[in-house]
Every structure is written in C-alpha cells, then in structure tokens.
Enzyme design. Structure first.
Site, mmCIF file in Angstrom:
data_model
loop_
_atom_site.group_PDB
_atom_site.id
_atom_site.type_symbol
_atom_site.label_atom_id
_atom_site.label_comp_id
_atom_site.label_asym_id
_atom_site.label_seq_id
_atom_site.Cartn_x
_atom_site.Cartn_y
_atom_site.Cartn_z
ATOM 1 N N ALA A 15 28.946 -11.153 -2.288
ATOM 2 C CA ALA A 15 29.806 -12.198 -1.883
ATOM 3 C C ALA A 15 29.567 -13.566 -2.391
ATOM 4 C CB ALA A 15 29.909 -12.575 -0.305
ATOM 5 N N ASN A 16 30.247 -14.637 -2.025
ATOM 6 C CA ASN A 16 29.927 -15.911 -2.570
ATOM 7 C C ASN A 16 29.965 -16.915 -1.458
ATOM 8 O OD1 ASN A 16 32.540 -17.225 -2.789
ATOM 9 N ND2 ASN A 16 32.973 -15.620 -4.109
#
Ligand code: CTP
Length: 398
Positions: free
Chosen positions: A206-207
């Site tokens: 994810a970010n």
C-alpha cells in the site's frame, strides 16, 4: 462561499438555540456578516449577550426598541443576502407559511426578497404532525431551503427525528447556496486514494495516501454543480449526488477509469497508484515456516498516461505529481509525457502537506503559463484553486 455575504441569523425558542452560537461563529469565520435576530422564546433558552459576542453585530429582538432604526424589519430584510432560521420551531414555521408577522423575525421573513433557509428542530411528534409536514411542504414549494433535522437525542431524553442538523452541516448548506455553479452540467471524474496490491490473501503493498485530497476535489466539483463520479480506494464521507465507484487495486482503478473517463469533460487523477505490484498473487496466506518469501514485482499500467493517449477532443485531463525533489522540473516532465492540461505538484516531504494531512500546499502547472503556487491551506481550498484553473481553461476554449 459566504464570505462578504450578509446573513440574518434568526434564532427561535427551542432547546437547540444554543447551537446558533456555533453556527454564527462558523459563518463569521467563513467571512460572512452575521446579523442576529432572536425571538422572545429564544431569549428564554439563550443569553443575547453570548450570541452578540459571536455574531457581527448586537442581537436584535424587538420591532420597536431601536431608536436609530424605526422600522428595523424592512431594513434588515432588504439588505440580507440570506435569512437563515436555526433552530426553527413549529410556531415560526407555521407563522411564516401563513404570512403572520407577530414579532421582529416573522416581519423580517416577510420583508425580505433574499433566499430563506430554515433548520427545523422540535420533538418527533411535532415534526411528524401533519400540520407541520404540510407547512414544510408549502414552504419548499415556495423555494424555501429546508435543512432536515437529524435523528438523535432530544430534550427530555427522548430519541427520534427532530434534532437540529449539525452546525457544520447547516454551514455547508449555506456554502452550497452561495457556491458558484460554474461547473453546472459538467461531467467530472476524479480518482482518489492509494491502491492496495495483494501479496497474498491477507497482505498488501500500500502507500500513505489518505484519499482526502481526491474526496475534497469531488466535493468541490459537486458543490459547483458538476455531475461527479469518484473512483476511490477509501471509504470517506462523500457529498450527496457524487457517484462512488469503489476500487482497491491499480488494475481495478484502470478498468474503472477506462469505463468512466471517455465520456467525461474533466478527469482529475488524484489517486496514488502503485507503480509496482507482486507478479504472482499467492493463494491463501504465506506461512512463516516456509521461510522469508521473495516477492517479485512487475510494473502496473500508467493509468494517467493511457488516459492522455486516448484523450477525447476537448477533455481536460489533470494529473497530480507527488515529489520529494525538483518539484517543478519533475512535474513539468510528467505534464508533457502524460499529455496533460494541468498537473498539481505537491511536495510530499514538506511539513503538513500531502499524504494523511488535512492541509496541502501545491504548485499548479500548465503548458505556456507560469506555475501557480497555492500556499498551505485545507484540502478543500486546494481543490477550489484546481477547479478555478479548470474553469478558466474551459472558458478560454473556442
Ligand atoms: N499515475 C497513474 N498510474 C500509475 C502511476 C501514476 O495514473 N501507475 C498517475 C497518478 O495518479 C498521478 C500521476 O500519474 O496523477 C503522477 O503520479 P506520480 O506517482 O507522481 O508519478 P509517476 O508517473 O508514478 O512517476 P514517479 O513515481 O517516478 O515520480
């Protein structure tokens, strides 16, 4: 926006009268000039001094007691940009429906040609009474704006429909009323949030994107009258009228953009799309006992570049650039390479900007125009600056 607007805030006699103080403070903070008018009933619930202190002028209560303004109702009503009644009791709603002028506020309501917004608050039995429902229906037909009460705890501990709408929601309704509708009928697609790329059944890459900037862009476009589709990876509140397409991965986002972007007048790609994803997704959960896994990555499609290649004539395509170094140079490169009309560059390394924060600071770049620096502001203000630029491009188009 209510800045510079003269808003008469009528407060009537209900337990929710104290919330008018918060509404007044928020409107004054937004730059409005608030003229407070209280009924005799309201004075039983709220001290006039409190409201006077947080409005733009002292509270007015009587038709006859002001030596400087012998007929205050016409003067107040004529100069208003909006008459907002919050809370509005069943009595004032009935009087307004019937055209009865019994005190200063009901006189102001009849003497104004400005828009009127009422925010009813009363017990559930009263709110659901056919007489009240009928009065509300007639007022709506006459063009009066009604901010519906919420369900919740009422005076005396009862629970039900009739509680005054939240002050923030009332102020948002006022903002919508004054918003420029310079995007009326325009089809806008916005992407928001960071994508999540599955490694196995439980883990993702994810970010740090929160989706707040993308959601603020969708809300701003909707407020200006656009038909908005929001392709989003996050479950944040969305304003009424925005169509949400929930997605998780870059592949899902690409598919959604391929479906919705071709028919759009404006596409804003605010999402933080993963550049790489695991080449093979493991079915089930990777177990510790099998040792440290080697995760092989592959590139994801550049969704925005694809949209640039297939851009229909006349569409305005806007990208974002998250940078930590050489902000303007890197953003300009993306502007050209992805065939964009505008790129919004944010320095994700700077304090209080970019990912997760409620504030942002950006530079908006276009071809053949000077970069526009938008200093640190809440994400909605940044969104307004972006759509101001989009509107000016639309207006300049032949
Ligand atoms: N973008 C996209 N698809 C990707 C990667 C990015 O559509 N696979 C879009 C983003 O939504 C954003 C713009 O491209 O509007 C720029 O994203 P950014 O991450 O700043 O740039 P990249 O092109 O990925 O380049 P780099 O990561 O090398 O800075």
């Amino acid at each position: 926006m209510p800045a510079g607007k003269r808003i008469v805030l009528g407060v009537t006699g209900g337990i929710a009268a104290y919330k008018a103080v918060e509404i007044s403070r928020r409107l004054v903070d937004a730059g409005a000039h608030v003229v407070p008018v209280m009924t005799a009933g309201a004075e039983r619930f709220l001290g006039a001094t409190t409201l006077s202190a947080l409005a733009s002028e002292p509270v007015k209560t009587r038709l006859w007691d002001d030596p400087d303004t012998p007929i205050p109702h016409t003067e107040i009503g004529q100069h208003a940009d909006l008459v907002l009644v919050a809370p509005a009791t069943a009595r004032v709603i009935a009087a307004y429906r019937m055209g009865l002028s019994t005190d200063l506020l009901t006189n102001v309501l009849l003497a104004t040609r400005a828009p009127v917004m009422i925010c009813p608050a009363m017990h559930t039995e009263m709110w659901e009474h056919p007489a009240v429902a009928d009065n509300i229906a007639v007022l709506r037909e006459r063009g009066v704006h009604v901010v519906e009460p919420e369900s919740g705890r009422l005076a005396g501990g009862d629970v039900g429909a009739g509680r005054l709408a939240d002050p923030a929601a009332i102020v948002a309704a006022v903002e919508r009323l004054f918003a420029p509708s310079d995007l009326a009928g325009v089809n806008v697609v916005v992407s928001a949030g960071g994508t999540r790329e599955p490694v196995d059944a439980v883990r993702v890459i994810a970010n740090r994107s929160s989706g707040k900037q993308g959601h603020a862009l969708a809300a701003e476009a909707a407020q200006r009258g656009a038909d908005v589709t929001l392709v989003s990876t996050v479950d944040l509140a969305v304003p009424a009228g925005v169509t949400v397409v929930p997605v998780e991965t870059a592949a899902q986002m690409e598919a959604a953009m391929r479906t919705h972007a071709p028919g759009a007048d404006v596409v804003v790609m605010a999402a933080a799309v993963a550049d790489f994803r695991p080449k093979a997704q493991v079915e089930g959960k990777i177990k510790k006992r099998d040792g440290v896994p080697e995760i092989v990555l592959e590139p994801t499609p550049d969704i925005l570049a694809g949209l640039g290649e297939r851009k229909p004539h006349g569409q305005i395509l806007v990208g974002f650039a998250a940078e930590t170094d050489d902000l303007v140079a890197n953003a300009e490169r993306k502007l050209t390479a992805k065939r964009l009309d505008l790129i919004v560059a944010n320095d994700v390394g700077a304090p209080a900007t970019g990912f997760r924060h409620d504030t942002n600071a950006v530079t908006i770049l276009g071809t053949g125009v000077d970069p526009q620096v938008v200093p640190l502001a809440d994400k909605r203000t940044i969104a307004a600056a972006v759509f101001d630029r989009i509107v000016s491009i639309r207006n300049a188009a032949p």
